[in-house]
Design an enzyme around this catalytic site. Structure first.
Site, mmCIF file in Angstrom:
data_model
loop_
_atom_site.group_PDB
_atom_site.id
_atom_site.type_symbol
_atom_site.label_atom_id
_atom_site.label_comp_id
_atom_site.label_asym_id
_atom_site.label_seq_id
_atom_site.Cartn_x
_atom_site.Cartn_y
_atom_site.Cartn_z
ATOM 1 N N ASN A 39 35.892 40.711 38.628
ATOM 2 C CA ASN A 39 37.279 40.477 39.038
ATOM 3 C C ASN A 39 37.980 41.833 38.993
ATOM 4 O OD1 ASN A 39 39.942 39.818 39.304
ATOM 5 N ND2 ASN A 39 39.969 38.276 37.695
ATOM 6 N N GLU B 237 37.256 30.154 35.535
ATOM 7 C CA GLU B 237 37.119 30.688 36.892
ATOM 8 C C GLU B 237 35.814 31.451 37.063
ATOM 9 O OE1 GLU B 237 41.254 32.015 36.258
ATOM 10 O OE2 GLU B 237 41.470 31.834 38.421
ATOM 11 N N ARG C 229 35.626 37.919 42.673
ATOM 12 C CA ARG C 229 36.868 37.187 42.871
ATOM 13 C C ARG C 229 37.678 37.943 43.926
ATOM 14 N NH1 ARG C 229 42.388 37.310 39.698
ATOM 15 N NH2 ARG C 229 43.368 35.548 40.730
ATOM 16 N N ARG D 90 57.649 36.779 36.777
ATOM 17 C CA ARG D 90 58.036 36.475 38.169
ATOM 18 C C ARG D 90 59.032 35.331 38.212
ATOM 19 N NH1 ARG D 90 52.066 35.741 40.367
ATOM 20 N NH2 ARG D 90 51.307 37.082 38.721
ATOM 21 N N HIS E 111 45.190 30.776 42.824
ATOM 22 C CA HIS E 111 44.520 30.089 41.702
ATOM 23 C C HIS E 111 43.605 28.967 42.191
ATOM 24 C CE1 HIS E 111 48.217 31.247 39.089
ATOM 25 N NE2 HIS E 111 47.235 32.084 38.815
#
Ligand code: ADP
Length: 397
Positions: free
Chosen positions: A7, A383, A90, A240, A179
């Protein structure tokens, strides 16, 4: 087969080596501060973490250090690099081009490059990681697993914004969602845990980490999700803002004398629970502050939870019901108070939380009562394992 899962971000890189037969993690770690001073974290299964300061001016050098650590005579998890059968990467944004994982060849990489416009911070970094692995492990098959792919099943009415359709046709401005690997893994796993067919369930997955998004999964397909063209839309996150009136951006720009970049920095980096609380983006700090009656902590948590509950309600409406609600990622897996806060809003759906079961952290567990009309689960995401599975699926000959 052993799969190396990568990743790759702009200045960091996370990795795991997974034995796909046993699904055991053989080693994992990360490279931080690539291009600055460089730090390698390496951990072989069952051993202590090793942290080494190491020069890594480029991603290629960082990956070389990871490979060296993996075959190190004393602490390596592998005897030789030939034991790596495939690499799973990823990838953040696949635009409309990738509705599933794909073996990465030159043609595919060109298309990923074309999607970079949509994710200028992430896709170029992902590609650098792929290129570096190609150079260091020639001949080893590579697979790209896209964060956006799972959401490509969303219907047009869910992914279109209420703007001139020309902007969609010309520039593909629409909701993509992120996601996806996590939402897919968690929703499937939930069906296994409760022993019902995935294709017959209405599931809402709340992925609440530093970045956070919610997904409505109907009959095994994503039909709506809270993140949009970029990962800024939707829930309030660590730093965010999530949903905001675009008019507020213009107003802020005028008042604070900012250009567009300045406003975007505020929305991406200085907002969320961090901005609301003036304390931290970490929920452990916020909960500690709220316990001491700190108004910033209380304000941030209440606003955050309310937004999650509103999205759950809207997705229950979109699916005309909900059978399962899953909480996953950092906060979802480890935050009983957040889960309770959300579920307290959901009595009208017949959600009944089992307060004792809800004390769980980081484990798969049903946290609703047997009488609850909706099954609520704490369900850690994985993941890396999902990426390894997809990689094996696509490269097994
Ligand atoms: P990322 O989006 O970076 O992958 P994670 O899924 O790892 O994020 O989630 C990180 C967040 O999880 C932290 O910012 C923190 O707020 C939250 N978190 C981790 N552990 C706990 C805990 N024990 N209690 C509450 N929140 C936690």
């Amino acid at each position: 087969m052993n799969v190396l899962v990568i990743n790759c971000g702009s200045s960091s890189l996370k990795y795991q080596v997974i034995n796909s037969d046993t699904e055991e993690v053989l080693a994992k770690g990360l490279c931080e501060r690539i291009g600055l001073d460089g730090r390698l974290v390496y951990q072989k299964a069952g051993c202590e973490k090793e942290i080494t300061d190491a020069d890594m001016p480029t991603h290629k050098q960082a990956i070389q250090l990871v490979l060296d650590a993996l075959v190190n005579q004393k602490t390596g998890a592998l005897n030789s690099l030939e034991e790596i059968g495939a690499v799973g990467h990823r990838m953040v944004h696949g635009g409309e081009k990738f509705a599933c994982s794909t073996v990465l060849n030159e043609e595919v990489l060109k298309v990923v490059e074309e999607c970079s416009d949509l994710a200028p911070l992430h896709n170029p970094a992902n590609l650098i990681g792929v290129r570096a692995c190609q150079e260091l492990m020639p001949g080893v098959p590579m697979v790209g697993v896209f964060d956006t792919a799972f959401h490509q099943t969303m219907p047009e009415k869910a992914y279109l914004y209420g703007i001139d359709y020309d902007y969609y046709e010309k520039y593909r401005v629409r909701k993509y969602g992120f996601h996806g690997t996590s939402h897919s893994y968690v929703s499937k796993r939930a069906a296994e845990i409760i022993g019902k067919p995935y294709e017959e369930l209405k599931t809402i997955v709340c992925h609440l980490g530093n970045g956070a998004s919610i997904c409505a999964v109907k009959n095994g397909k994503s039909i709506d999700t809270s993140m949009g063209l970029t990962p800024l839309e939707g829930l309030i996150m660590g730093t965010r803002s999530g949903d905001i009136d675009p008019g507020a951006m213009e107003y802020l720009a005028k008042k604070e004398n900012l250009d567009l970049e300045g406003v975007m920095t505020i929305l991406n980096k200085k907002s969320g629970v961090q901005g609301l609380s003036h304390i931290s983006s970490d929920f452990r700090d916020l909960e500690a502050a709220a316990a001491k009656n700190d108004q910033g902590g209380i304000r941030a948590l209440e606003t955050y939870i309310y937004r999650v509950a509103k999205y759950v309600g809207s997705y229950a409406a979109a699916m005309n019901g909900v059978d399962v609600i899953c909480f996953t990622a950092g906060v979802g897996e480890n935050g009983p108070d957040t889960r309770k806060g959300v579920c307290d809003y959901l009595g009208y759906l017949g959600v009944e939380l089992d307060d004792e079961a809800n004390q769980v952290r980081g484990e798969e567990k049903v946290i609703s009562t047997p009488n609850s009309k909706v099954t609520v689960l704490c369900l850690p995401t994985n993941e890396e394992l999902a990426i390894a599975r997809e990689t094996v699926e696509l490269t097994r000959k």
